[in-house]
Design a protein around this motif. Structure first.
Motif, PDB file in Angstrom:
ATOM      1  N   SER A  12      33.574  39.439  40.744  1.00 12.14           N
ATOM      2  CA  SER A  12      34.976  39.030  40.909  1.00 12.14           C
ATOM      3  C   SER A  12      35.153  37.522  41.011  1.00 12.14           C
ATOM      4  CB  SER A  12      35.579  39.701  42.147  1.00 12.14           C
ATOM      5  OG  SER A  12      34.880  39.312  43.320  1.00 12.14           O
ATOM      6  N   LYS A  13      34.098  36.806  41.335  1.00  8.88           N
ATOM      7  CA  LYS A  13      34.181  35.346  41.449  1.00  8.88           C
ATOM      8  C   LYS A  13      34.165  34.654  40.078  1.00  8.88           C
ATOM      9  CE  LYS A  13      34.190  34.712  45.961  1.00  8.88           C
ATOM     10  NZ  LYS A  13      35.251  33.962  46.669  1.00  8.88           N
ATOM     11  N   TYR A  14      33.958  35.413  39.019  1.00  4.42           N
ATOM     12  CA  TYR A  14      33.739  34.787  37.712  1.00  4.42           C
ATOM     13  C   TYR A  14      34.712  35.274  36.637  1.00  4.42           C
ATOM     14  CZ  TYR A  14      29.511  33.209  39.985  1.00  4.42           C
ATOM     15  OH  TYR A  14      28.628  32.618  40.858  1.00  4.42           O
ATOM     16  N   GLN A  15      35.854  35.823  37.045  1.00  2.98           N
ATOM     17  CA  GLN A  15      36.823  36.288  36.055  1.00  2.98           C
ATOM     18  C   GLN A  15      37.288  35.149  35.150  1.00  2.98           C
ATOM     19  OE1 GLN A  15      40.243  38.345  37.613  1.00  2.98           O
ATOM     20  NE2 GLN A  15      41.198  38.588  35.603  1.00  2.98           N
ATOM     21  N   ASP A  16      37.646  34.011  35.734  1.00  2.00           N
ATOM     22  CA  ASP A  16      38.128  32.889  34.920  1.00  2.00           C
ATOM     23  C   ASP A  16      37.048  32.412  33.959  1.00  2.00           C
ATOM     24  OD1 ASP A  16      40.582  32.966  36.138  1.00  2.00           O
ATOM     25  OD2 ASP A  16      40.155  31.340  37.548  1.00  2.00           O
ATOM     26  N   TRP A  17      35.816  32.310  34.434  1.00  2.00           N
ATOM     27  CA  TRP A  17      34.736  31.830  33.564  1.00  2.00           C
ATOM     28  C   TRP A  17      34.497  32.785  32.405  1.00  2.00           C
ATOM     29  CZ3 TRP A  17      29.742  33.732  32.398  1.00  2.00           C
ATOM     30  CH2 TRP A  17      28.945  32.845  31.663  1.00  2.00           C
ATOM     31  N   ILE A  18      34.483  34.078  32.669  1.00  2.00           N
ATOM     32  CA  ILE A  18      34.274  35.064  31.607  1.00  2.00           C
ATOM     33  C   ILE A  18      35.395  34.996  30.586  1.00  2.00           C
ATOM     34  CG2 ILE A  18      34.186  37.540  31.102  1.00  2.00           C
ATOM     35  CD1 ILE A  18      32.780  37.910  33.810  1.00  2.00           C
ATOM     36  N   ASN A  19      36.644  34.890  31.064  1.00  2.00           N
ATOM     37  CA  ASN A  19      37.783  34.854  30.145  1.00  2.00           C
ATOM     38  C   ASN A  19      37.819  33.586  29.296  1.00  2.00           C
ATOM     39  OD1 ASN A  19      38.847  37.357  30.745  1.00  2.00           O
ATOM     40  ND2 ASN A  19      40.222  36.599  32.330  1.00  2.00           N
ATOM     41  N   THR A  20      37.254  32.492  29.796  1.00  2.00           N
ATOM     42  CA  THR A  20      37.213  31.278  28.977  1.00  2.00           C
ATOM     43  C   THR A  20      36.128  31.365  27.904  1.00  2.00           C
ATOM     44  OG1 THR A  20      35.726  30.189  30.561  1.00  2.00           O
ATOM     45  CG2 THR A  20      38.089  29.808  30.823  1.00  2.00           C
ATOM     46  N   GLN A  21      35.134  32.208  28.108  1.00  2.00           N
ATOM     47  CA  GLN A  21      34.057  32.349  27.123  1.00  2.00           C
ATOM     48  C   GLN A  21      34.391  33.394  26.069  1.00  2.00           C
ATOM     49  OE1 GLN A  21      31.670  30.039  27.503  1.00  2.00           O
ATOM     50  NE2 GLN A  21      32.745  29.484  29.401  1.00  2.00           N
ATOM     51  N   ILE A  22      35.077  34.443  26.461  1.00  2.00           N
ATOM     52  CA  ILE A  22      35.450  35.518  25.533  1.00  2.00           C
ATOM     53  C   ILE A  22      36.932  35.364  25.236  1.00  2.00           C
ATOM     54  CG2 ILE A  22      35.559  38.010  25.188  1.00  2.00           C
ATOM     55  CD1 ILE A  22      33.290  38.322  27.173  1.00  2.00           C
ATOM     56  N   VAL A  23      37.247  34.823  24.082  1.00  2.00           N
ATOM     57  CA  VAL A  23      38.637  34.504  23.742  1.00  2.00           C
ATOM     58  C   VAL A  23      39.399  35.740  23.295  1.00  2.00           C
ATOM     59  CG1 VAL A  23      40.122  33.107  22.270  1.00  2.00           C
ATOM     60  CG2 VAL A  23      37.963  32.159  23.108  1.00  2.00           C
ATOM     61  N   ASN A  24      38.790  36.562  22.436  1.00  2.00           N
ATOM     62  CA  ASN A  24      39.453  37.750  21.904  1.00  2.00           C
ATOM     63  C   ASN A  24      38.880  39.008  22.541  1.00  2.00           C
ATOM     64  OD1 ASN A  24      41.044  36.240  20.057  1.00  2.00           O
ATOM     65  ND2 ASN A  24      39.296  36.139  18.643  1.00  2.00           N
ATOM     66  N   ASN A  25      39.744  40.032  22.668  1.00  2.00           N
ATOM     67  CA  ASN A  25      39.314  41.326  23.202  1.00  2.00           C
ATOM     68  C   ASN A  25      38.636  41.156  24.553  1.00  2.00           C
ATOM     69  OD1 ASN A  25      38.994  44.133  23.130  1.00  2.00           O
ATOM     70  ND2 ASN A  25      36.931  43.957  22.288  1.00  2.00           N
ATOM     71  N   GLN A  26      39.330  40.511  25.460  1.00  2.00           N
ATOM     72  CA  GLN A  26      38.747  40.223  26.764  1.00  2.00           C
ATOM     73  C   GLN A  26      38.464  41.507  27.548  1.00  2.00           C
ATOM     74  OE1 GLN A  26      41.471  37.435  28.537  1.00  2.00           O
ATOM     75  NE2 GLN A  26      40.469  35.690  27.592  1.00  2.00           N
ATOM     76  N   PRO A  27      37.457  41.473  28.412  1.00  2.00           N
ATOM     77  CA  PRO A  27      37.090  42.659  29.193  1.00  2.00           C
ATOM     78  C   PRO A  27      38.241  43.111  30.092  1.00  2.00           C
ATOM     79  CG  PRO A  27      35.375  40.979  29.303  1.00  2.00           C
ATOM     80  CD  PRO A  27      36.552  40.333  28.667  1.00  2.00           C
ATOM     81  N   GLY A  28      38.169  44.354  30.531  1.00  2.00           N
ATOM     82  CA  GLY A  28      39.175  44.893  31.430  1.00  2.00           C
ATOM     83  C   GLY A  28      38.833  44.577  32.875  1.00  2.00           C
ATOM     84  N   PHE A  29      39.664  43.769  33.520  1.00  2.00           N
ATOM     85  CA  PHE A  29      39.472  43.417  34.929  1.00  2.00           C
ATOM     86  C   PHE A  29      40.423  44.248  35.786  1.00  2.00           C
ATOM     87  CE2 PHE A  29      37.553  39.697  33.004  1.00  2.00           C
ATOM     88  CZ  PHE A  29      36.530  39.385  33.884  1.00  2.00           C
ATOM     89  N   ILE A  30      39.901  44.798  36.872  1.00  2.00           N
ATOM     90  CA  ILE A  30      40.707  45.595  37.791  1.00  2.00           C
ATOM     91  C   ILE A  30      40.465  45.106  39.212  1.00  2.00           C
ATOM     92  CG2 ILE A  30      41.064  47.891  38.777  1.00  2.00           C
ATOM     93  CD1 ILE A  30      40.445  49.085  36.103  1.00  2.00           C
ATOM     94  N   LYS A  31      41.555  44.804  39.915  1.00  2.00           N
ATOM     95  CA  LYS A  31      41.425  44.385  41.305  1.00  2.00           C
ATOM     96  C   LYS A  31      41.148  45.606  42.166  1.00  2.00           C
ATOM     97  CE  LYS A  31      43.532  41.386  44.776  1.00  2.00           C
ATOM     98  NZ  LYS A  31      44.671  40.507  45.108  1.00  2.00           N
ATOM     99  N   SER A  32      40.180  45.466  43.034  1.00  2.00           N
ATOM    100  CA  SER A  32      39.663  46.642  43.722  1.00  2.00           C
ATOM    101  C   SER A  32      39.674  46.494  45.235  1.00  2.00           C
ATOM    102  CB  SER A  32      38.240  46.915  43.245  1.00  2.00           C
ATOM    103  OG  SER A  32      38.198  46.989  41.843  1.00  2.00           O
ATOM    104  N   PRO A  33      40.784  46.800  45.879  1.00  2.00           N
ATOM    105  CA  PRO A  33      40.744  46.933  47.340  1.00  2.00           C
ATOM    106  C   PRO A  33      40.282  48.341  47.681  1.00  2.00           C
ATOM    107  CG  PRO A  33      42.981  47.173  46.555  1.00  2.00           C
ATOM    108  CD  PRO A  33      42.125  46.954  45.335  1.00  2.00           C
ATOM    109  N   TYR A  34      39.210  48.454  48.430  1.00  2.78           N
ATOM    110  CA  TYR A  34      38.643  49.763  48.726  1.00  2.78           C
ATOM    111  C   TYR A  34      38.749  50.094  50.206  1.00  2.78           C
ATOM    112  CZ  TYR A  34      36.259  50.277  44.238  1.00  2.78           C
ATOM    113  OH  TYR A  34      35.966  50.437  42.921  1.00  2.78           O
ATOM    114  N   TYR A  35      38.931  51.378  50.480  1.00  2.00           N
ATOM    115  CA  TYR A  35      38.610  51.882  51.804  1.00  2.00           C
ATOM    116  C   TYR A  35      37.106  52.111  51.832  1.00  2.00           C
ATOM    117  CZ  TYR A  35      43.423  52.696  53.216  1.00  2.00           C
ATOM    118  OH  TYR A  35      44.727  52.526  53.567  1.00  2.00           O
ATOM    119  N   ASN A  36      36.497  51.906  52.967  1.00  2.49           N
ATOM    120  CA  ASN A  36      35.089  52.229  53.141  1.00  2.49           C
ATOM    121  C   ASN A  36      34.947  53.731  52.956  1.00  2.49           C
ATOM    122  OD1 ASN A  36      32.582  52.957  54.234  1.00  2.49           O
ATOM    123  ND2 ASN A  36      32.593  51.191  55.610  1.00  2.49           N
TER     124      ASN A  36
END
Length: 344
Positions: free
Chosen positions: A267-291
């Motif tokens: 989760s700390k690298y979403q911006d970096w990944i998106n700057t490297q992959i310009v097209n068809n970017q990966p699916g990011f999902i924010k994940s607040p979890y209950y234990n």
């Protein structure tokens, strides 16, 4: 008149393309894996053989010469694999054509009915990766050609920025790395392990003089136990949220049998990944979890009444949509179309 008509058609095409640049709505969807969020009350600390098709994003990065596994990785779209920079440190001193990527693989030896392979077109390591500290241990591998998604080959969703994973949350780690016998595994192994907080993980590693940073996360037993080992580096740590599997970590540090396993926090690298992959970017999902570890301290979650199924609509305002950065572009052309096109 004709030029204006052409403009309207062009705008319509642009509107269509704007909505299709992002990752298809297939990430983390596994039709063959019926595992629940909590598989058993008793955790699986020692790896067991995986079932074919259970982890369709798992890839094996092998050397072409010996066909031996170098490290693991995960498919994040039809063209890119996520792995660790420590894995690619092997490649930095060699030509990328020396390596081959296997997808849909279950066994390292013998036939794999649903397997395909690709060579490496390009690889990108994080510019701030430091081998001595394992900081920013993340990298991307571009496949020589796109892969078709099947029941046995699919991308995993990635944890979006701001995702949280509570201590004790049960997650799964997979790979072909060293087992208790010291040999690499022939069949893909899986193990269910709990998240360990960075505070407790830092305390466990204090004698190793190794710093657990905010860019890292840990899983396993606070006092050690089976997790990953040599040969698993670069592979995924995943957790199930509703019907989707989300990659929270990348196997990073070499294994210590008496300590929790250390992972790069995706989760700390979403911006970096998106700057490297310009097209068809990966699916990011924010994940607040209950234990999800059974405990009386977790509040009951009210049951939500059943409602009719509705089409999936990208949530561009929560930050979970990979097309968020294209929203201003989409909105601008929509407004232009509405203003000018009705007059022609």
């Amino acid at each position: 008149m004709r030029s204006n008509t052409v403009l309207c058609v062009a705008l319509a095409v642009l509107l269509y393309l704007t909505g299709s640049f992002g990752q298809q709505d297939v990430c983390g969807q596994v039709s063959l894996n019926t595992k629940s969020i909590v598989e058993d009350a008793e955790l699986i600390y020692d790896g067991i053989d995986a079932t074919e098709g259970f982890w369709p994003w798992q890839v094996s990065i092998n050397s072409i010469g010996s066909n031996e596994i170098v490290c693991g990785g995960s498919l994040i779209n039809k063209d890119w694999v996520l792995t660790s920079a420590s894995c690619l440190s092997f490649i930095n001193n060699l030509d990328s054509s020396y390596f081959i990527i296997y997808l849909g693989r279950l066994k390292q030896f013998g036939p794999n009915t649903h397997e395909v392979n690709r060579t490496v077109s390009d690889f990108i390591t994080h510019p701030n990766y430091t081998s001595s500290t394992s900081e920013n241990d993340i990298a991307l591998v571009q496949l020589s050609s796109s892969v078709d998604f099947t029941a046995y080959i699919k991308p995993v969703c990635l944890a979006a920025a701001g995702s949280e994973f509570d201590e004790g949350l049960l997650s799964w780690v997979t790979g072909w790395g060293s087992t208790s016998s010291g040999d690499f595994s022939e069949i893909l192994q899986e193990a269910e392990i709990p998240i360990v907080s960075n505070y407790n993980c830092s305390f466990a590693y204090i004698d190793k003089r190794f710093k657990i940073t905010d860019n890292m996360m840990c899983a396993g037993l606070s006092g050690g136990g089976k997790g990953y080992c040599n040969g698993d580096i670069g592979g995924p740590l995943v957790t199930k949220q509703n019907s989707r599997w989300i990659q929270s970590g990348i196997i990073s540090l070499r294994c210590f049998s008496s300590l929790p396993s250390v992972f790069t926090r995706v989760s700390k690298y979403q911006d970096w990944i998106n700057t490297q992959i310009v097209n068809n970017q990966p699916g990011f999902i924010k994940s607040p979890y209950y234990n999800n570890t059974p405990t009386s301290s977790i509040p009951d979650i009210p049951k939500v009444p059943d409602v009719p199924d509705i089409p999936d609509v990208p949530d561009i305002f929560s930050g979970s949509s990979p097309d968020l950065h294209l929203f201003p572009f989409y909105l601008t052309f929509t407004i232009i179309s509405l203003i000018f096109c009705p007059f022609f």
